[in-house]
Write a protein that holds these residues in place. Structure first.
Motif, PDB file in Angstrom:
ATOM      1  N   ALA A  73       0.818  -1.210   0.000  1.00  0.00           N
ATOM      2  CA  ALA A  73       0.000   0.000   0.000  1.00  0.00           C
ATOM      3  C   ALA A  73       0.844   1.248   0.000  1.00  0.00           C
ATOM      4  N   VAL A  74       2.028   1.186   0.646  1.00  0.00           N
ATOM      5  CA  VAL A  74       2.879   2.366   0.715  1.00  0.00           C
ATOM      6  C   VAL A  74       3.273   2.821  -0.679  1.00  0.00           C
ATOM      7  N   LYS A  75       3.647   1.913  -1.544  1.00  0.00           N
ATOM      8  CA  LYS A  75       4.072   2.248  -2.891  1.00  0.00           C
ATOM      9  C   LYS A  75       2.922   2.415  -3.865  1.00  0.00           C
ATOM     10  N   GLY A  76       1.822   1.775  -3.552  1.00  0.00           N
ATOM     11  CA  GLY A  76       0.664   1.912  -4.430  1.00  0.00           C
ATOM     12  C   GLY A  76       0.662   0.944  -5.580  1.00  0.00           C
ATOM     13  N   ASP A  77       1.727   0.224  -5.797  1.00  0.00           N
ATOM     14  CA  ASP A  77       1.746  -0.775  -6.857  1.00  0.00           C
ATOM     15  C   ASP A  77       2.671  -1.910  -6.456  1.00  0.00           C
ATOM     16  N   ALA A  78       2.375  -3.099  -6.932  1.00  0.00           N
ATOM     17  CA  ALA A  78       3.109  -4.303  -6.535  1.00  0.00           C
ATOM     18  C   ALA A  78       4.578  -4.239  -6.956  1.00  0.00           C
ATOM     19  N   GLU A  79       4.825  -3.703  -8.150  1.00  0.00           N
ATOM     20  CA  GLU A  79       6.197  -3.665  -8.650  1.00  0.00           C
ATOM     21  C   GLU A  79       7.067  -2.764  -7.774  1.00  0.00           C
ATOM     22  N   GLY A  80       6.525  -1.606  -7.427  1.00  0.00           N
ATOM     23  CA  GLY A  80       7.276  -0.692  -6.571  1.00  0.00           C
ATOM     24  C   GLY A  80       7.526  -1.300  -5.209  1.00  0.00           C
ATOM     25  N   ALA A  81       6.516  -1.986  -4.663  1.00  0.00           N
ATOM     26  CA  ALA A  81       6.669  -2.622  -3.359  1.00  0.00           C
ATOM     27  C   ALA A  81       7.716  -3.723  -3.405  1.00  0.00           C
ATOM     28  N   PHE A  82       7.745  -4.464  -4.516  1.00  0.00           N
ATOM     29  CA  PHE A  82       8.728  -5.539  -4.659  1.00  0.00           C
ATOM     30  C   PHE A  82      10.149  -4.974  -4.682  1.00  0.00           C
ATOM     31  N   LYS A  83      10.352  -3.907  -5.445  1.00  0.00           N
ATOM     32  CA  LYS A  83      11.673  -3.291  -5.525  1.00  0.00           C
ATOM     33  C   LYS A  83      12.107  -2.767  -4.154  1.00  0.00           C
ATOM     34  N   LYS A  84      11.154  -2.185  -3.447  1.00  0.00           N
ATOM     35  CA  LYS A  84      11.443  -1.668  -2.109  1.00  0.00           C
ATOM     36  C   LYS A  84      11.862  -2.807  -1.175  1.00  0.00           C
ATOM     37  N   THR A  85      11.143  -3.938  -1.262  1.00  0.00           N
ATOM     38  CA  THR A  85      11.450  -5.088  -0.412  1.00  0.00           C
ATOM     39  C   THR A  85      12.825  -5.655  -0.732  1.00  0.00           C
ATOM     40  N   VAL A  86      13.151  -5.745  -2.020  1.00  0.00           N
ATOM     41  CA  VAL A  86      14.467  -6.245  -2.430  1.00  0.00           C
ATOM     42  C   VAL A  86      15.569  -5.337  -1.884  1.00  0.00           C
ATOM     43  N   GLU A  87      15.336  -4.050  -1.965  1.00  0.00           N
ATOM     44  CA  GLU A  87      16.314  -3.081  -1.470  1.00  0.00           C
ATOM     45  C   GLU A  87      16.537  -3.242   0.035  1.00  0.00           C
ATOM     46  N   ILE A  88      15.458  -3.407   0.774  1.00  0.00           N
ATOM     47  CA  ILE A  88      15.566  -3.569   2.231  1.00  0.00           C
ATOM     48  C   ILE A  88      16.234  -4.888   2.573  1.00  0.00           C
ATOM     49  N   ASP A  89      15.901  -5.948   1.822  1.00  0.00           N
ATOM     50  CA  ASP A  89      16.526  -7.253   2.058  1.00  0.00           C
ATOM     51  C   ASP A  89      18.043  -7.179   1.873  1.00  0.00           C
ATOM     52  N   ARG A  90      18.468  -6.456   0.860  1.00  0.00           N
ATOM     53  CA  ARG A  90      19.913  -6.306   0.648  1.00  0.00           C
ATOM     54  C   ARG A  90      20.560  -5.590   1.834  1.00  0.00           C
TER      55      ARG A  90
END
Length: 342
Positions: A73-90
């Motif tokens: 919901a923060v990003k508003g789209d699944a793709e943006g949320a996925f990229k954000k999650t990958v970034e945090i995981d790194r």
């Protein structure tokens, strides 16, 4: 790993008291609530629950059971949320693999990355652990990161308070005994006293990046308010006097026994109050009564800018203030030349 598209620690330190800094302090000052089960786990003045370590509420009471929905919901789209999650995981992986010294460096360099999304993701990864040892590793990582963040917050608050005291000392000659701020000050000697204060405090090492960021933040706020032109002009003068003090520490006006007229003229402008620049241009440039051509002045200004870029830290407040001062001289010279030629 340096988190892309995030403010650096410089922008955090640069915030003025009551704006960015205390806004971020509210973000980091997590309100953690007790749960009904598990043992207590202390971190400074905070009391957490373990093993239900992550069943606490952040910010306005965000429930961790809804964390995956919130990330999207923060990003508003699944793709943006996925990229954000990958970034945090790194980031989390880098923190886990780092030794104590590297861990501290990573946290400080990426201080603004430790927001709501980071803690939500760290909680999610803890929940998926299959062993208690792995969960314990995440708990210890969280404790260490929180401790470092707390330390940065406290040190930065102290630094802001110290920088504010230095600024008050510099402004005291023009504000002491004055009911309403006006510029220029009624007593012309007050500016000379300000300059003496700046020179002395620079020698004592008090005019560092923290101080420059504080003055810049106060100046930005005064300009935004628009009802404090006297304060804005006063703070601008502080930065001008600082730039003149630093740039005057090195002279390039002599080559052997010869005086380079263009360099000497630039150094005269650097040391002079802004109010005297127009007269100096008329007396020093060939379009007036002087012996320095506009092209020669432009050349030495560009050379001084290059030297400043080399000798100062890239992106620092010091670099920006010094470069702006030199460009201010160049801009005023161009205005005078256009006026005389027109």
């Amino acid at each position: 790993m340096q988190s892309p598209a995030r403010p650096s620690i410089c922008s955090f330190v640069a915030s003025d008291a009551g704006e960015e800094f205390f806004g971020m302090e509210r973000v980091w000052g997590h309100k953690m609530r007790r749960t009904s089960s598990g043992s207590l786990w202390r971190l400074g003045s905070r009391v957490l629950k373990s093993p239900s370590l992550w069943n606490f509420h952040l910010f306005s009471g965000v429930d961790f059971k809804r964390r995956r929905t919130l990330i999207c919901a923060v990003k508003g789209d699944a793709e943006g949320a996925f990229k954000k999650t990958v970034e945090i995981d790194r980031m989390i992986d880098a923190l886990k693999d780092a030794n104590p010294r590297e861990l501290e460096k990573l946290v400080v360099e990426n201080i603004l990355a430790f927001d709501e999304g980071f803690w939500i993701r760290l909680a999610a990864r803890s929940d998926t652990c299959k062993s208690d040892d792995d969960k314990k590793d995440y708990e210890e990582l969280a404790a260490t990161v929180m401790t470092i963040v707390d330390c940065v917050v406290n040190k930065t608050r102290e630094k802001i308070e110290s920088s504010t005291d230095v600024l008050k000392g510099i402004l005291r000659p023009v504000v002491e005994g004055v009911e309403e701020i006006s510029w220029p000050p009624r007593d012309p000697e007050a500016i000379n006293q300000m300059e003496v204060e700046i020179i002395q405090r620079e020698k004592e090492g008090q005019l560092d990046e923290g101080f420059l960021s504080e003055v810049s933040a106060q100046l930005r706020q005064a300009k935004e308010d628009k009802d404090k032109p006297g304060l804005a002009a006063m703070l601008q003068k502080v930065l001008q006097l600082y730039a003149a003090t630093i740039l005057s520490k090195r002279s390039y006006a002599k080559k052997g026994n010869e005086v380079v007229k263009s360099e000497h003229f630039l150094e005269t402008l650097i040391k002079a109050p802004e109010e005297q620049w127009n007269k100096l241009f008329l007396d020093g440039l060939t379009i007036g009564k002087g012996q320095v051509t506009p092209d020669e002045l432009s050349a030495v200004i560009k050379k001084r800018i290059e030297r400043t870029l080399i000798r100062t830290e890239g992106g620092s407040y010091q670099q920006r203030i010094l470069i702006e001062y030199l460009k201010g001289i160049e801009s005023r010279a161009n205005e005078i030349m256009k006026l005389l030629q027109g």
